[in-house]
Design an enzyme around this catalytic site. Structure first.
Site, short mmCIF file in Angstrom:
data_model
loop_
_atom_site.label_atom_id
_atom_site.label_comp_id
_atom_site.label_asym_id
_atom_site.label_seq_id
_atom_site.Cartn_x
_atom_site.Cartn_y
_atom_site.Cartn_z
N HIS A 402 0.72 -1.19 -0.16
CA HIS A 402 -0.07 0.06 -0.03
C HIS A 402 0.71 1.23 0.04
O HIS A 402 2.00 1.31 0.54
CB HIS A 402 -0.88 0.18 1.25
CG HIS A 402 -2.00 -0.98 1.13
ND1 HIS A 402 -2.94 -1.16 -0.12
CD2 HIS A 402 -2.34 -1.83 2.12
CE1 HIS A 402 -3.70 -2.11 0.23
NE2 HIS A 402 -3.35 -2.81 1.44
N CYS A 451 0.11 2.32 -5.08
CA CYS A 451 -0.82 3.30 -5.77
C CYS A 451 -0.39 4.77 -5.42
O CYS A 451 0.39 4.93 -4.61
CB CYS A 451 -2.06 3.11 -5.19
SG CYS A 451 -3.04 1.66 -5.74
#
Length: 824
Positions: A402, A451
């Site tokens: 993440h 991301c």
């Protein structure tokens, strides 16, 4: 119950396979499991199972047995319980799955196909035999394709050719029952006629048929050696140079790109099976110091010849040859975070890190690969990595997990990050880059597989002053304000970025050229076209390549000692042979799946003739480590969670996977317990114990568990709340205003929650998470939305715009402008 086993059979006479399946069913069930069964047996009072006995069973999960159900069944068997009694109790319990284990199988494979290596032109013979209650049918497959006309229990291909190499499996049908055999690998070797026809295959015998040959090379050439052996099962390989094993050289072919002068010597390969060991002939490799030069395509000469051709001056010729670029060292830190405590779980980072680790080692990088790091562990790992960097070193940092991006700064999210997280809970990539710049490194490569969405919970603006340098390459798996995806699959697949990166990484090209080609490949991938595109930022002005050779600097430099310390993160404990008083001997071996994941296996190499059963298990590990007692000492690597080393591990062993080695505070001490039964004695096994101390293996030697002992990468981020530890509520007053709450994903449409991806080649057929959608991919970021359908900001909080170039401060703009943006 006429189809069940003989009701008079004692429980302790059940086969190990039946007991293992039965225990798995009883251990996993909560309301119909072993404890409820024990209460039923205790109420009967026939077999005198007391509450103390049940408590002892529950404690066995932490000890050798690893299964409370197994202990309960043993107690019942010792007190006369028969299969009939057990069937009655299981009926009262209502556990149909456990009852099914006591019924004879309608189909059973009794002969499994075995892997084999053989010569081209010889006969391939694989066998799979099964028994059933009705006629048995067979069908062989090579990978996923049916083998034509292969309906017999014996698969024969004669003569066998190179194209027949691969993996084979047999499907067996009996009425409505269907079973698959184990996979069998077939390796076909092609040799010249001088050694091919003269060798006749002897079943199971290991024989070397290809030996490495003498090589004379120039500096910068590629060294290629190969060997080969035939036998059943397929042999294992380990290459040596001057009697010293070469790390990760475990294939039939040894390839060393861009050899240097110090890589000359005598090479040979150790070839072994579970019962045999032999060596190839030695092959000398001579590396000349002369460098070949091509002049205008018309003639070839060497440095020694240039003076004569040039009429007394060689300056023109030497200056016309492109300069060979070198690295003084090459180091890489790979981090894959997947098991998050407060955020969605990921799958692909483990596969991505493993694949890149193997590829970078082929490029002579010193690689440390780590899974699931907390904030302090990540910072300490980065600090160790920074200590290795000095003038001329190539440094590569890969991160999968993440992440987010605010104001041009990228943040990597540790597995213990709170929900929501902020910049002080994460690692800022630009702060790491600032420290790398100070080292005068030859090349800095960042591959960020995460991301880059905006984090609305973080309004801090890092004050990171970066210098304008010409040795930086960023490979972002996705563009600004976009997600990076991983394919959803029931098996193990790469993320989209590494799926294409691993096909190009070994190319002998400038690193930006390699990434350009990866971007082009990703652009042709229909599943993510228009949703994920590789973004490249580069300030590289030289033809720097990951395949550049290493020309070591002064061994007396301060970083030399630290490099040796970093190398210890690759060192495995030495295998050992343990002898027990009963006369049995076992081999205790070790392998590394990652730098913080150790595999321990035990293998019986000798047992007394009158010993009918012999098995060695490991137990009593430190509580610091992530070891599930129910997944220890399994008969196949896959049962323990070992998914990448199964083909290279020895067969017929018990395997245990020990992860999170970075948390180990003391030396790793455990117990090896040998249990055996003798034909002349009762059926009760006898135990022998040995305590083993293997020190601090792999990454445990770097003591990453300590609390951020330097905080180097954090100190470069001069943020309003950047103490040595993550901020509490007093540092983030808006946590009290409703932002610290679980995200409600049910408010999002399926299109917002997931991106529909189906990938036939990778076999992506499973679902993602708990969604009922199939063949989907999961974005690598924490889903946070500042919209009516998602989480909203506090009314008193100033709205933060989505990142735009003008959001970056002046100093940051100067640096970003110096990078050449290359985008699909």
């Amino acid at each position: 119950m006429s189809e069940s086993l003989d009701r008079s059979t004692k429980i302790n006479m059940l086969t190990e396979a039946v007991v293992r399946r039965l225990c798995e069913k009883l251990d996993k069930s909560t309301d119909k499991g072993w404890r409820k069964l024990g209460e039923i047996v205790a109420n009967e009072r026939r077999f005198k199972v007391s509450s103390d006995d049940l408590e002892m069973c529950s404690l066995k999960v932490l000890q050798l047995e690893g299964s409370p159900s197994r202990m309960l069944l043993r107690l019942m068997g010792e007190r006369g319980c028969t299969t009939g009694h057990l069937i009655d109790y299981l009926q009262m319990l209502g556990n149909c799955d456990a009852l099914q284990c006591l019924k004879p199988s309608a189909l059973q494979i009794v002969v499994q196909p075995q892997s084999v290596a053989l010569l081209s032109g010889h006969k391939l013979h694989l066998s799979c035999h099964a028994v059933g209650k009705s006629p048995v049918q067979y069908q062989w497959f090579k990978t996923k394709e049916e083998v034509p006309n292969s309906f017999s229990p014996d698969l024969v291909i004669s003569p066998v050719h190179l194209k027949d190499a691969g993996f084979y499996i047999c499907r067996v049908n009996c009425g409505e029952s269907c079973e698959f055999s184990q996979w069998a690998q077939v390796d076909v070797l092609n040799v010249d006629t001088s050694c091919g026809p003269s060798y006749h295959t002897v079943e199971g015998q290991l024989k070397v048929v290809i030996h490495p040959q003498f090589q004379r090379l120039n500096i910068g050439d590629n060294l290629q050696l190969q060997c080969g052996a035939v036998g059943r099962p397929i042999p294992r390989y380990q290459w040596y140079r001057n009697g010293v094993p070469i790390p990760n050289a475990t294939k039939r072919k040894l390839v060393i790109p861009h050899v240097m002068q110090d890589q000359h010597g005598s090479y040979r390969c150790e070839i072994s099976s579970s019962t045999e060991r032999m060596w190839t002939n030695e092959a000398d490799v001579v590396i000349d110091a002369r460098i070949s030069i091509q002049i205008s395509g018309a003639m070839e000469c060497t440095e020694d010849d240039v003076y004569a051709i040039g009429g007394g001056s060689n300056d023109f010729f030497l200056n016309s040859v492109p300069e060979q670029l070198y690295a003084t060292d090459k180091v890489a830190l790979l981090i894959g975070n997947l098991s998050y405590q407060n955020h969605p779980q990921l799958k692909a980072p483990m596969v991505d890190v493993y694949d890149l680790s193997n590829l970078l080692q082929q490029l002579n990088f010193q690689v440390v690969s780590l899974l699931d790091l907390t904030e302090s562990e990540m910072r300490n790992a980065v600090d160790e990595f920074l200590l290795l960097l000095h003038k001329g070193v190539y440094g590569l940092l890969y991160y999968a997990g993440h992440g987010y991006e605010n104001y041009g700064n990228s943040f990597m999210v540790p597995v213990d990050a709170p929900n929501p997280y902020h910049s002080a809970n994460c690692l800022c990539v630009q702060s790491i880059l600032k420290l790398m710049q100070e080292k005068e490194t030859g090349l800095n490569v960042f591959l960020l597989d995460m991301c880059r969405k905006r984090n609305i919970h973080d309004d801090s603006t890092p004050n990171i002053i970066l210098r304008v340098t010409a040795n930086i390459v960023f490979g972002y798996a996705t563009c600004q304000d976009a997600e990076a995806f991983e394919l959803s699959s029931s098996g193990f697949t790469n993320g989209v970025f590494v799926k294409f990166l691993k096909k190009r990484l070994l190319d002998d090209e400038k690193i930006t050229v390699v990434l350009d080609r990866v971007a082009e490949d990703m652009g042709q991938f229909d599943a993510t076209r228009g949703k994920q595109a590789l973004e490249i930022r580069s300030s590289l002005s030289e033809r720097r390549s990951l395949s550049d050779p290493i020309l070591p600097g002064d061994s007396a430099d301060p970083a030399h000692t630290q490099r040796r310390q970093w190398a210890k993160a690759h060192q495995l404990p030495e295998s050992m042979c343990l002898s027990f008083d009963c006369g049995a001997q076992i081999k205790l071996g070790f392998a590394a799946e990652f730098s913080n994941v150790l595999v321990i296996y035990t293998h019986i190499i000798k047992k007394p003739e009158d010993m009918s059963f012999c098995q060695a298990q490991v137990t009593d590990f430190s509580h610091d480590l992530d070891v599930d007692p129910k997944e220890m000492n399994r008969e196949t690597p896959e049962e323990t969670g070992i998914h990448f080393l199964s083909s290279s591990l020895p067969q017929h062993c018990l395997y245990t996977r020990v992860s999170a080695l970075q948390k180990l505070r003391e030396e790793l001490v455990f117990t090896v317990c040998l249990q055996g039964t003798f034909t002349s004695m009762a059926d009760d096994p006898i135990h022998w114990m040995k305590n083993i101390n293997i020190g601090k293996p792999l990454i445990a030697r770097l003591d990453l568990h300590r609390d951020m002992r330097r905080n180097s990468c954090m100190q470069t981020c001069l943020m309003p709340h950047s103490p040595c530890h993550s901020p509490g509520p007093e540092h983030c007053p808006y946590l009290h205003q409703g932002l610290h709450q679980p995200q409600d994903y049910s408010r999002l449409s399926p299109q917002q929650q997931y991106l529909d991806i189906h990938e036939h080649v990778e076999g992506a057929t499973g679902g993602c998470g708990d969604s009922f959608y199939d063949n989907l991919s999961q974005p690598r970021y924490e889903r946070v939305y500042d919209s009516p359908g998602g989480l909203s900001s506090s009314p008193n909080r100033v709205s933060i715009p989505i990142e735009a170039p003008e959001d970056i401060n002046e100093l940051q703009t100067v640096f970003i402008s110096s990078l050449q943006l290359q985008q699909q």
